[in-house]
Design a protein around this motif. Structure first.
Motif, PDB file in Angstrom:
ATOM      1  N   THR A  89       0.855  -1.180   0.000  1.00 51.83           N
ATOM      2  CA  THR A  89       0.000   0.000   0.000  1.00 51.83           C
ATOM      3  C   THR A  89       0.894   1.234   0.000  1.00 51.83           C
ATOM      4  N   VAL A  90       0.573   2.185  -0.850  1.00 55.17           N
ATOM      5  CA  VAL A  90       1.407   3.375  -1.022  1.00 55.17           C
ATOM      6  C   VAL A  90       0.730   4.562  -0.363  1.00 55.17           C
ATOM      7  N   LYS A  91       1.455   5.224   0.503  1.00 56.02           N
ATOM      8  CA  LYS A  91       0.972   6.485   1.057  1.00 56.02           C
ATOM      9  C   LYS A  91       1.114   7.578  -0.004  1.00 56.02           C
ATOM     10  N   PRO A  92       0.122   8.425  -0.157  1.00 57.25           N
ATOM     11  CA  PRO A  92       0.224   9.482  -1.181  1.00 57.25           C
ATOM     12  C   PRO A  92       1.468  10.323  -0.967  1.00 57.25           C
ATOM     13  N   PRO A  93       2.334  10.410  -1.969  1.00 55.45           N
ATOM     14  CA  PRO A  93       3.568  11.187  -1.804  1.00 55.45           C
ATOM     15  C   PRO A  93       3.301  12.685  -1.867  1.00 55.45           C
ATOM     16  N   GLY A 118       4.065   9.762 -16.937  1.00 54.17           N
ATOM     17  CA  GLY A 118       3.444   8.496 -16.566  1.00 54.17           C
ATOM     18  C   GLY A 118       4.383   7.513 -15.916  1.00 54.17           C
ATOM     19  N   VAL A 119       5.621   7.438 -16.380  1.00 54.00           N
ATOM     20  CA  VAL A 119       6.560   6.480 -15.813  1.00 54.00           C
ATOM     21  C   VAL A 119       6.914   6.853 -14.377  1.00 54.00           C
ATOM     22  N   ALA A 120       6.969   8.146 -14.065  1.00 53.95           N
ATOM     23  CA  ALA A 120       7.266   8.569 -12.694  1.00 53.95           C
ATOM     24  C   ALA A 120       6.127   8.197 -11.754  1.00 53.95           C
ATOM     25  N   ILE A 121       4.899   8.363 -12.223  1.00 53.16           N
ATOM     26  CA  ILE A 121       3.751   7.992 -11.390  1.00 53.16           C
ATOM     27  C   ILE A 121       3.725   6.491 -11.149  1.00 53.16           C
ATOM     28  N   LYS A 122       4.044   5.703 -12.172  1.00 56.96           N
ATOM     29  CA  LYS A 122       4.058   4.252 -12.000  1.00 56.96           C
ATOM     30  C   LYS A 122       5.147   3.815 -11.031  1.00 56.96           C
ATOM     31  N   LEU A 123       6.271   4.507 -11.057  1.00 54.11           N
ATOM     32  CA  LEU A 123       7.328   4.168 -10.110  1.00 54.11           C
ATOM     33  C   LEU A 123       6.919   4.503  -8.680  1.00 54.11           C
ATOM     34  N   LEU A 124       6.232   5.628  -8.497  1.00 55.47           N
ATOM     35  CA  LEU A 124       5.798   5.998  -7.160  1.00 55.47           C
ATOM     36  C   LEU A 124       4.787   5.000  -6.610  1.00 55.47           C
ATOM     37  N   TYR A 125       3.886   4.532  -7.480  1.00 57.20           N
ATOM     38  CA  TYR A 125       2.834   3.599  -7.059  1.00 57.20           C
ATOM     39  C   TYR A 125       3.145   2.170  -7.501  1.00 57.20           C
ATOM     40  N   SER A 126       4.406   1.870  -7.659  1.00 54.25           N
ATOM     41  CA  SER A 126       4.788   0.539  -8.125  1.00 54.25           C
ATOM     42  C   SER A 126       4.311  -0.579  -7.200  1.00 54.25           C
ATOM     43  N   ALA A 132       1.670  -0.759  -5.228  1.00 54.43           N
ATOM     44  CA  ALA A 132       0.223  -0.917  -5.386  1.00 54.43           C
ATOM     45  C   ALA A 132      -0.124  -1.500  -6.747  1.00 54.43           C
ATOM     46  N   LEU A 133       0.585  -1.080  -7.786  1.00 55.98           N
ATOM     47  CA  LEU A 133       0.331  -1.603  -9.121  1.00 55.98           C
ATOM     48  C   LEU A 133       0.684  -3.081  -9.206  1.00 55.98           C
ATOM     49  N   GLU A 134       1.780  -3.478  -8.583  1.00 55.43           N
ATOM     50  CA  GLU A 134       2.166  -4.894  -8.603  1.00 55.43           C
ATOM     51  C   GLU A 134       1.138  -5.754  -7.885  1.00 55.43           C
ATOM     52  N   ALA A 135       0.635  -5.279  -6.737  1.00 54.42           N
ATOM     53  CA  ALA A 135      -0.391  -6.034  -6.020  1.00 54.42           C
ATOM     54  C   ALA A 135      -1.676  -6.120  -6.831  1.00 54.42           C
ATOM     55  N   ALA A 136      -2.050  -5.040  -7.528  1.00 59.38           N
ATOM     56  CA  ALA A 136      -3.268  -5.051  -8.333  1.00 59.38           C
ATOM     57  C   ALA A 136      -3.138  -6.006  -9.510  1.00 59.38           C
ATOM     58  N   GLU A 185      -8.167  -4.196 -16.058  1.00 55.55           N
ATOM     59  CA  GLU A 185      -7.108  -3.199 -16.223  1.00 55.55           C
ATOM     60  C   GLU A 185      -6.894  -2.492 -14.886  1.00 55.55           C
ATOM     61  N   SER A 186      -5.767  -2.727 -14.300  1.00 55.20           N
ATOM     62  CA  SER A 186      -5.480  -2.158 -12.972  1.00 55.20           C
ATOM     63  C   SER A 186      -5.452  -0.637 -13.050  1.00 55.20           C
ATOM     64  N   TYR A 187      -6.036  -0.036 -12.036  1.00 51.49           N
ATOM     65  CA  TYR A 187      -6.083   1.427 -12.002  1.00 51.49           C
ATOM     66  C   TYR A 187      -4.789   1.984 -11.420  1.00 51.49           C
ATOM     67  N   ILE A 188      -4.275   2.976 -12.064  1.00 49.98           N
ATOM     68  CA  ILE A 188      -3.092   3.674 -11.576  1.00 49.98           C
ATOM     69  C   ILE A 188      -3.266   5.143 -11.916  1.00 49.98           C
ATOM     70  N   HIS A 189      -2.845   6.006 -11.043  1.00 51.08           N
ATOM     71  CA  HIS A 189      -2.925   7.442 -11.324  1.00 51.08           C
ATOM     72  C   HIS A 189      -2.064   7.752 -12.551  1.00 51.08           C
TER      73      HIS A 189
END
Length: 542
Positions: A349-353, A362-370, A372-376, A418-422
């Motif tokens: 679980t990722v705390k909002p940075p 987009g790649v920076a957002i995916k790295l921040l929420y990596s 959560a994205l992997e779990a989804a 399709e997993s949701y990611i910001h």
């Protein structure tokens, strides 16, 4: 729990036997999952697990209980909400499977559009959200399809947090679902006697059993189904065909428990440490008043609540002062902060940075929420068989409602989560537009991938609008050409008047509509005659 029961080394020439290593498990019920989900049911709130402090009054000899500070936090609800939304944040994606025959794609696309419409009209996104919510909370869920009395197709979500206990039965060889049952509790009309119900499905029929309070047994016709789930003490009150050629149930189970199971012990330790911090603060964090002097020379007067209002010390050497409390906050802060971070990290679980700039790529957002994205993505793969069965149920139900059951069942639909990611929507649209312009992605595929803004038949709408624009442009071109021809004729007539001083009526317009020459196979002579016609009355010389 034993670890490493084999403590002796073996040489390569020996042939040791496999030891009897028994694996032990702790049983946790779905009631335990609900207790963990709600803060009021946490272990820290149980006096049996964390007892209060008992003290004996030396004067009276009586024992008194001192309530300890108990603090519970809703970490489970935070983890649950984030995991559920990362799986269900986007709608279910549909597309035609590859390998469709040439010429039939348009018909299949129409069927797919009809299926997507039926999916939305039957609130299947809500049913899927309810199922995933139960899957993350109580570790199992089910969606059952049915036809009501009017033949309308519908679905319903079943889960333990809704009052249902689910019992799937699988074939031991193929692993296919051969029977399914749900048990729930109801009350009679007077609201006194409890009635237990069991509803069961097999490949052909639906059964409803009622607890026979008089001690009766199930009828012979359904005894086989009742014996599967141990319902021999129930009486069958309803038996009918469910109109599906298969069991209309999609069931999913998470053997690892709810989404916070991996950090449940960490949460309990955090709540215990925080409670100890509160107890420490109550005892030592506040200043302590000390009085120095002879006992008879100190007089304290207070109010009814025990608070000191006046203190009188007659001893010349007496004094009153405060002792500062001990500061244990640094040690507790280190423990609590580390435990807090580990709870989020180990639960993916990722705390909002905290961002110090504007939009991120987009790649920076995916790295921040990596995490959560992997779990989804992991949860999406686990839920894919559940989704496939749900699509199978809805295809049959929607096809039956629209009188196209055979075509709808045979529709090759590929559905996935399709997993949701910001993400930055502008960047996504730009990437799709670039791919279309470079001609390695079709417009139809780009329209399907841009599901946030496009509708079910978005590409069909685009083609229809493009066709209307082309027709309008063609009509404007025709009108423009006709106007140009009219203008040319007027110029020729004016030029003839100027050059020959004639009225301009001798301009050849084809004897048809003005501006359009008349084309025919007739041959004209110099007198304006053609075979079969003689203009002697007009061409007679005077």
């Amino acid at each position: 729990m034993k670890h490493g029961i084999i403590d002796r080394e073996f040489s390569e020439n020996e042939d040791p036997c496999m030891p009897a290593d028994v694996l032990y498990r702790n049983i946790k019920t779905q009631q335990d999952f609900l207790r963990e989900f709600y803060p009021s049911g946490h272990r820290i709130c149980d006096p049996q697990q964390y007892p209060d402090i008992w003290k004996k009054n030396p004067e009276t000899g009586l024992w008194c209980v001192q309530k300890i500070q108990r603090t519970a936090f809703a970490f489970q609800q935070v983890i649950y909400t984030k995991h559920v939304l990362h799986v269900t944040g986007n709608d279910i994606q549909f597309e035609l499977a590859e390998g469709t025959e040439e010429g039939s794609e348009e018909k299949l696309q129409e069927l797919l559009t009809k299926y997507k419409k039926g999916w939305l009209m039957h609130d299947m996104e809500i049913r899927f959200f309810e199922a995933v919510s139960a899957y993350m909370k109580v570790a199992d869920c089910a969606i059952v399809g049915y036809f009501d009395g009017d033949g309308k197709f519908g679905t319903r979500t079943l889960s333990f947090d809704r009052g249902d206990t689910l019992f799937p039965r699988y074939d031991p060889l193929t692993g296919e679902l051969i029977a399914f049952a749900r048990k729930y509790v109801d009350y009679d009309e007077e609201g006194e006697e409890r009635i237990e119900w069991v509803e069961a499905w097999d490949k052909e029929k639906f059964y409803r059993f009622k607890k026979d309070l008089s001690g009766g047994t199930a009828r012979n016709a359904i005894r086989k189904v009742a014996s599967i789930f141990g319902a021999s003490e129930y009486a069958c009150v309803e038996e009918k065909r469910h109109s599906f050629p298969f069991i209309p149930v999609a069931y999913a189970r998470n053997e690892d428990g709810p989404c916070w199971s991996a950090v449940q012990r960490n949460i309990e330790d955090y709540e215990e440490a925080f409670s100890y911090l509160c107890e420490n603060n109550k005892a030592y964090a506040f200043p302590i008043l000390t009085l120095t002097g002879e006992g008879d020379e100190i007089e304290i007067k207070g109010d009814t609540n025990g608070a000191a209002k006046t203190i009188m010390i007659t001893d010349t050497n007496g004094k009153a002062e405060f002792l500062n409390g001990t500061d244990a906050s640094n040690a507790f802060a280190t423990q609590l902060n580390k435990s807090y971070d580990l709870i989020y990290e180990l639960s993916f679980t990722v705390k909002p940075p905290e961002l110090k700039s504007g939009d991120l790529p987009g790649v920076a957002i995916k790295l921040l929420y990596s995490p959560a994205l992997e779990a989804a993505i992991n949860d999406a793969q686990r839920l894919q068989p559940f989704l496939d069965q749900l699509v199978r149920i809805t295809k049959f139900g929607i096809g039956t409602e629209n009188n196209c059951m055979a075509s709808m069942v045979a529709l090759p639909v590929n559905a996935w989560i399709e997993s949701y990611i910001h993400q930055n929507d502008t960047e996504l649209i730009t990437n799709l537009a670039t791919a279309v312009q470079n001609k390695f992605l079709s417009k139809q595929t780009a329209s399907e991938r841009n599901s946030k803004f496009s509708k079910n038949d978005e590409f069909t709408r685009i083609m229809r609008e493009q066709k209307e624009e082309d027709q309008q442009d063609l009509l404007i071109d025709i009108q423009r050409q006709e106007a140009q021809v009219e203008n040319n004729i007027e110029q020729e007539e004016a030029l003839a008047k100027i050059n020959n001083q004639q009225p301009g009526e001798d301009i050849n317009t084809g004897r048809g509509k003005r501006g359009r020459p008349k084309r025919s196979d007739k041959a004209w002579d110099e007198n304006g005659n053609y075979p079969g016609r003689n203009n002697w009355d007009k061409n007679l010389k005077k």
